[in-house]
Design a protein around this motif. Sequence first.
Motif, PDB file in Angstrom:
ATOM      1  N   ILE A  39       0.843  -1.204   0.000  1.00  0.00           N
ATOM      2  CA  ILE A  39       0.000   0.000   0.000  1.00  0.00           C
ATOM      3  C   ILE A  39       0.870   1.242   0.000  1.00  0.00           C
ATOM      4  CG2 ILE A  39      -1.724   1.312   1.282  1.00  0.00           C
ATOM      5  CD1 ILE A  39      -2.837  -1.181  -0.019  1.00  0.00           C
ATOM      6  N   ARG A  40       1.914   1.243   0.828  1.00  0.00           N
ATOM      7  CA  ARG A  40       2.817   2.410   0.871  1.00  0.00           C
ATOM      8  C   ARG A  40       3.507   2.617  -0.473  1.00  0.00           C
ATOM      9  NH1 ARG A  40       3.966   0.241   6.046  1.00  0.00           N
ATOM     10  NH2 ARG A  40       5.864  -0.747   5.257  1.00  0.00           N
ATOM     11  N   ALA A  41       3.885   1.508  -1.126  1.00  0.00           N
ATOM     12  CA  ALA A  41       4.575   1.616  -2.415  1.00  0.00           C
ATOM     13  C   ALA A  41       3.682   2.287  -3.463  1.00  0.00           C
ATOM     14  CB  ALA A  41       5.021   0.235  -2.896  1.00  0.00           C
ATOM     15  N   THR A  42       2.375   2.007  -3.434  1.00  0.00           N
ATOM     16  CA  THR A  42       1.475   2.646  -4.399  1.00  0.00           C
ATOM     17  C   THR A  42       1.324   4.132  -4.117  1.00  0.00           C
ATOM     18  OG1 THR A  42      -0.553   2.203  -3.116  1.00  0.00           O
ATOM     19  CG2 THR A  42       0.189   0.498  -4.668  1.00  0.00           C
ATOM     20  N   GLU A  43       1.545   4.534  -2.863  1.00  0.00           N
ATOM     21  CA  GLU A  43       1.458   5.950  -2.511  1.00  0.00           C
ATOM     22  C   GLU A  43       2.692   6.718  -2.962  1.00  0.00           C
ATOM     23  OE1 GLU A  43      -1.237   5.263   1.549  1.00  0.00           O
ATOM     24  OE2 GLU A  43       0.935   5.550   1.690  1.00  0.00           O
ATOM     25  N   VAL A  44       3.839   6.029  -2.967  1.00  0.00           N
ATOM     26  CA  VAL A  44       5.086   6.664  -3.409  1.00  0.00           C
ATOM     27  C   VAL A  44       5.086   6.841  -4.925  1.00  0.00           C
ATOM     28  CG1 VAL A  44       7.597   6.387  -3.570  1.00  0.00           C
ATOM     29  CG2 VAL A  44       6.396   5.808  -1.441  1.00  0.00           C
ATOM     30  N   GLU A  45       4.720   5.786  -5.650  1.00  0.00           N
ATOM     31  CA  GLU A  45       4.636   5.839  -7.115  1.00  0.00           C
ATOM     32  C   GLU A  45       3.545   4.883  -7.567  1.00  0.00           C
ATOM     33  OE1 GLU A  45       7.304   5.204 -11.190  1.00  0.00           O
ATOM     34  OE2 GLU A  45       8.157   4.708  -9.224  1.00  0.00           O
ATOM     35  N   ARG A  46       2.598   5.412  -8.298  1.00  0.00           N
ATOM     36  CA  ARG A  46       1.474   4.599  -8.755  1.00  0.00           C
ATOM     37  C   ARG A  46       1.956   3.618  -9.831  1.00  0.00           C
ATOM     38  NH1 ARG A  46      -2.616   4.041 -12.474  1.00  0.00           N
ATOM     39  NH2 ARG A  46      -4.742   3.875 -11.658  1.00  0.00           N
ATOM     40  N   PRO A  47       1.846   2.302  -9.578  1.00  0.00           N
ATOM     41  CA  PRO A  47       2.292   1.332 -10.587  1.00  0.00           C
ATOM     42  C   PRO A  47       1.277   1.205 -11.715  1.00  0.00           C
ATOM     43  CG  PRO A  47       1.413   0.178  -8.688  1.00  0.00           C
ATOM     44  CD  PRO A  47       1.383   1.644  -8.339  1.00  0.00           C
ATOM     45  N   ASP A  48       1.738   0.688 -12.840  1.00  0.00           N
ATOM     46  CA  ASP A  48       0.837   0.408 -13.960  1.00  0.00           C
ATOM     47  C   ASP A  48       0.144  -0.933 -13.798  1.00  0.00           C
ATOM     48  OD1 ASP A  48       1.391   2.762 -15.691  1.00  0.00           O
ATOM     49  OD2 ASP A  48       3.423   1.933 -15.648  1.00  0.00           O
ATOM     50  N   ARG A  70     -10.849   0.319  -2.882  1.00  0.00           N
ATOM     51  CA  ARG A  70     -11.594   1.303  -2.099  1.00  0.00           C
ATOM     52  C   ARG A  70     -11.098   2.722  -2.356  1.00  0.00           C
ATOM     53  NH1 ARG A  70     -11.131   4.171   2.396  1.00  0.00           N
ATOM     54  NH2 ARG A  70      -9.005   3.440   2.745  1.00  0.00           N
ATOM     55  N   ARG A  71      -9.811   2.852  -2.694  1.00  0.00           N
ATOM     56  CA  ARG A  71      -9.206   4.175  -2.854  1.00  0.00           C
ATOM     57  C   ARG A  71      -9.378   4.676  -4.289  1.00  0.00           C
ATOM     58  NH1 ARG A  71      -3.468   4.346   0.425  1.00  0.00           N
ATOM     59  NH2 ARG A  71      -4.222   3.430   2.385  1.00  0.00           N
ATOM     60  N   PRO A  72      -9.873   5.895  -4.480  1.00  0.00           N
ATOM     61  CA  PRO A  72     -10.070   6.411  -5.841  1.00  0.00           C
ATOM     62  C   PRO A  72      -8.792   6.442  -6.667  1.00  0.00           C
ATOM     63  CG  PRO A  72     -11.202   7.798  -4.228  1.00  0.00           C
ATOM     64  CD  PRO A  72     -10.362   6.834  -3.445  1.00  0.00           C
ATOM     65  N   GLU A  73      -7.654   6.712  -6.018  1.00  0.00           N
ATOM     66  CA  GLU A  73      -6.413   6.846  -6.765  1.00  0.00           C
ATOM     67  C   GLU A  73      -5.816   5.501  -7.199  1.00  0.00           C
ATOM     68  OE1 GLU A  73      -5.334   7.066  -2.311  1.00  0.00           O
ATOM     69  OE2 GLU A  73      -6.964   7.694  -3.665  1.00  0.00           O
ATOM     70  N   THR A  74      -6.320   4.387  -6.656  1.00  0.00           N
ATOM     71  CA  THR A  74      -5.764   3.073  -7.009  1.00  0.00           C
ATOM     72  C   THR A  74      -6.827   2.086  -7.487  1.00  0.00           C
ATOM     73  OG1 THR A  74      -5.954   2.302  -4.703  1.00  0.00           O
ATOM     74  CG2 THR A  74      -3.853   3.281  -5.366  1.00  0.00           C
ATOM     75  N   LEU A  75      -8.072   2.498  -7.550  1.00  0.00           N
ATOM     76  CA  LEU A  75      -9.142   1.531  -7.821  1.00  0.00           C
ATOM     77  C   LEU A  75      -9.045   0.897  -9.199  1.00  0.00           C
ATOM     78  CD1 LEU A  75     -11.576   2.795  -9.822  1.00  0.00           C
ATOM     79  CD2 LEU A  75     -11.961   4.211  -7.821  1.00  0.00           C
TER      80      LEU A  75
END
Length: 233
Positions: A39-48, A70-75
């Motif tokens: 989860i922290r890694a997706t906050e640092v840089e959004r993966p493809d 659940r999160r709009p930025e990663t859904l």
Amino acid sequence: MPAHILVVDDEPDISALVAYHLARESYRVRTASSGPEAIRATEVERPDLIVLDLMLPGMSGLAVLEELRRRPETLDIPVILLTARREEQDRIAGLRLGADDYVSKPFSPQELILRVGAVLRRVQQAPPVVKGGKVVRVGPFNVDSGAARAQVEGRDLDLTPTEYRLLMTLMERRGRVQSRRQLLEAVWEVTANIATRTVDMHVQRLRSKLGDEADWIETVRGFGYRFRNEPPR
């Protein structure tokens, strides 16, 4: 920029193996060994795309997937699950939570690379809007390729691009049995000789969205699936 892949697995040997083969295909790879770290890694840089093991310390892979959705930025980040063969119920739960595919352990690195490439191609495509496209009607179903819209009994279906292509393919070929291989080639654009239950899982998800009309998609045991020409009994 090459696609950025996040590999989440608590076994260092597996993480290193997956990362090595992905890097050979020119993907940028980052690894995480636990759910919270992922989860922290997706906050640092959004993966493809995320390759996600289900058995993780501190936070299961299903819990990670649920949090991502659940999160709009990663859904909408595509996720491929890495699972043990005995975890069929977890695989089904993962697909219902929005996983895009799964690979069973022990797995072939070549198969995983093919799956990663196929999922990235699918999610990078918009739903197939076709200028002056055709309308396919069967029973209560109406699919308009020009508007990329699918309806049943006048109700819009909330389908993913893959589910839309799967429904369109089955309706266009109604009355004819479609093998899993034929559907993989038409919908997923996968031509390699690999064993997969991806088609079965996606058909199950599609049926769940069709509600009372789910039986229009018929299972032909030992062969594949067929969209009926006539209403089911």
